[in-house]
Design a protein around this motif. Structure first.
Motif, PDB file in Angstrom:
ATOM      1  N   GLU A 257      78.956   5.622  11.157  1.00  0.00           N
ATOM      2  CA  GLU A 257      79.178   6.061  12.535  1.00  0.00           C
ATOM      3  C   GLU A 257      78.045   6.911  13.091  1.00  0.00           C
ATOM      4  O   GLU A 257      77.694   6.787  14.260  1.00  0.00           O
ATOM      5  CB  GLU A 257      80.499   6.818  12.623  1.00  0.00           C
ATOM      6  CG  GLU A 257      80.966   7.037  14.054  1.00  0.00           C
ATOM      7  CD  GLU A 257      82.460   7.277  14.140  1.00  0.00           C
ATOM      8  OE1 GLU A 257      82.972   7.307  15.269  1.00  0.00           O
ATOM      9  OE2 GLU A 257      83.113   7.426  13.094  1.00  0.00           O
ATOM     10  N   ASN A 258      77.439   7.754  12.255  1.00  0.00           N
ATOM     11  CA  ASN A 258      76.444   8.698  12.762  1.00  0.00           C
ATOM     12  C   ASN A 258      75.004   8.257  12.561  1.00  0.00           C
ATOM     13  O   ASN A 258      74.097   8.811  13.181  1.00  0.00           O
ATOM     14  CB  ASN A 258      76.641  10.067  12.100  1.00  0.00           C
ATOM     15  CG  ASN A 258      77.974  10.691  12.454  1.00  0.00           C
ATOM     16  OD1 ASN A 258      78.448  10.560  13.578  1.00  0.00           O
ATOM     17  ND2 ASN A 258      78.592  11.343  11.478  1.00  0.00           N
ATOM     18  N   LEU A 284      87.606   4.336  10.319  1.00  0.00           N
ATOM     19  CA  LEU A 284      86.511   4.173  11.262  1.00  0.00           C
ATOM     20  C   LEU A 284      87.066   4.209  12.678  1.00  0.00           C
ATOM     21  O   LEU A 284      88.146   3.679  12.944  1.00  0.00           O
ATOM     22  CB  LEU A 284      85.793   2.845  11.017  1.00  0.00           C
ATOM     23  CG  LEU A 284      85.202   2.649   9.621  1.00  0.00           C
ATOM     24  CD1 LEU A 284      84.582   1.264   9.510  1.00  0.00           C
ATOM     25  CD2 LEU A 284      84.154   3.706   9.326  1.00  0.00           C
ATOM     26  N   SER A 285      86.331   4.827  13.591  1.00  0.00           N
ATOM     27  CA  SER A 285      86.800   4.889  14.972  1.00  0.00           C
ATOM     28  C   SER A 285      86.779   3.504  15.592  1.00  0.00           C
ATOM     29  O   SER A 285      85.961   2.652  15.253  1.00  0.00           O
ATOM     30  CB  SER A 285      85.915   5.844  15.776  1.00  0.00           C
ATOM     31  OG  SER A 285      84.586   5.363  15.853  1.00  0.00           O
ATOM     32  N   LEU A 288      83.481   2.025  16.963  1.00  0.00           N
ATOM     33  CA  LEU A 288      82.299   1.987  16.098  1.00  0.00           C
ATOM     34  C   LEU A 288      81.553   0.660  16.190  1.00  0.00           C
ATOM     35  O   LEU A 288      80.344   0.612  16.347  1.00  0.00           O
ATOM     36  CB  LEU A 288      82.707   2.242  14.649  1.00  0.00           C
ATOM     37  CG  LEU A 288      81.577   2.165  13.613  1.00  0.00           C
ATOM     38  CD1 LEU A 288      80.507   3.197  13.929  1.00  0.00           C
ATOM     39  CD2 LEU A 288      82.123   2.377  12.218  1.00  0.00           C
TER      40      LEU A 288
END
Length: 360
Positions: A257-258, A284-285, A288
């Motif tokens: 994610e980042n 996970l969002s 994503l």
């Protein structure tokens, strides 16, 4: 239940057995034996191989701790899944065929590489003098292998194929694409640099340790970034500005994610095939993965047998010719009986490339 790999032992051999899972330090987990039962061919589809070198994999650290496995890790044996861990770990090897099943295309003396998923969970793995291997898990190394030392051959198979398959099969990377390798000092990461540069790609590689930067540059990385720098949003933007087509994510799920997704260009692909960070699952969002970016995985389970054979033999030729320098992908060698020390080197993240056991 009779399983396809069941066999009647024939003689004895040297082997490392897992006698104390989860013990510390790693040397306390293993016992070196000279009287372990030597396997015989269970059916005509198997070969018996005299092992000379064993490439270690991080999955074996998990196997050493007797952590649960999934049926998918059994590959072609998934219909015969079992919970219990074998006494002998080890998921890849190189050696010579000493007996070939009548339904195989192998012959006595063939130099081969083999792998058996997640530490040889279906049956005893490669931390031994001999092993059995199904023909679909065994590859000829080709004539060039006769001129390459066993220790070097042992550092090639799974790292090479995982890197190549992730980049050029899963991600469909093209020559001159920009490739970002997150966690590049692993065996897979270093092979990713080598094969990507061989295809004319521009490679950005990362490491947590400044002492390993030179090794990545020597392997061909065009730009090396320290993981500490990736905490800076401006660095992420700078990497993204290079139009990264393919990200090979080897650190783990926590980086998707980042780091991995933000540096990938629209239409690019992130291939997740490493767990260096030891985070095995996470949520996970929902936002994503977008329609503009693809997230996929690649493991040795995904191989096309004939394709893998060509890639492997081509790599051995390039090692022999010097195009791939052993210093770029071979970290260190240990004798079989020192497997605990080899595991400790991996556990400490001290290695830069493949750690290899020798069975002399």
């Amino acid at each position: 239940m009779v399983r396809s790999w069941d066999n009647t032992p024939n003689g004895t051999m040297r082997a490392i057995t897992l006698t104390s899972p989860r013990a510390t330090p790693p040397t306390a987990c293993f016992t070196y034996r000279t009287d372990y039962p030597k396997p015989s061919l269970p059916n005509p589809h198997f070969c018996l191989v005299r092992i000379y070198a064993i490439g270690l994999n991080r999955a074996e650290l998990r196997a050493r701790n007797a952590e649960p496995v999934s049926p998918v890790e059994f590959g072609i044996f998934k219909e015969e899944f079992q919970d219990e861990c074998p006494q002998v770990l080890g998921e890849e090897f190189v050696g010579e065929v000493v007996e070939a099943g009548s339904n195989t295309e192998f012959k006595l003396g063939d130099r081969v590489a083999g792998w058996a998923y997640g530490g040889g969970k279906a049956y005893d793995g490669s931390y031994a003098e001999f092993t059995i291997c199904h023909q679909r898990r065994l590859w000829k190394l080709g004539e060039a292998a006769k001129d390459v030392p066993w220790a070097v051959l042992g550092a090639i198979p799974m790292g090479l194929w995982t890197a190549y398959g992730a980049l050029f099969l899963a991600a469909e990377t093209k020559p001159r694409d920009v490739v970002f390798v997150h966690g590049a000092t692993s065996s897979v990461g270093l092979w990713a640099i080598l094969v990507a540069k061989d295809q004319g790609c521009y490679v950005i590689a990362t490491t947590r340790q400044e002492s390993k930067v030179k090794k990545l540059k020597d392997a061909g990385a065009d730009w090396v970034v320290l993981d500490s720098e990736l905490q800076n949003p401006q660095m992420i933007q700078q990497i993204a500005a290079t139009e990264v087509q393919t990200v090979l994510e080897l650190v783990g799920l926590e980086a998707l994610e980042n780091i991995s997704m933000p540096v990938t260009k629209a239409g690019g692909t992130v291939v997740k095939c490493g767990i260096l960070g030891k985070v095995w699952k996470m949520s996970l969002s929902a936002g994503l993965v977008t329609a503009k970016r693809k997230l996929t995985t690649f493991t040795t389970l995904d191989e096309d047998y004939d394709y893998a054979s060509r890639v492997l033999q081509d790599a051995v030729k390039k090692v022999k010719s010097g195009k791939y320098n052993k210093e770029n992908f071979l970290d260190s060698t240990y004798n079989l009986e020192d497997v605990g020390l080899a595991h400790q080197r991996m556990e400490d993240c001290a290695a830069c490339g493949k750690v290899v056991l020798l069975v002399q």
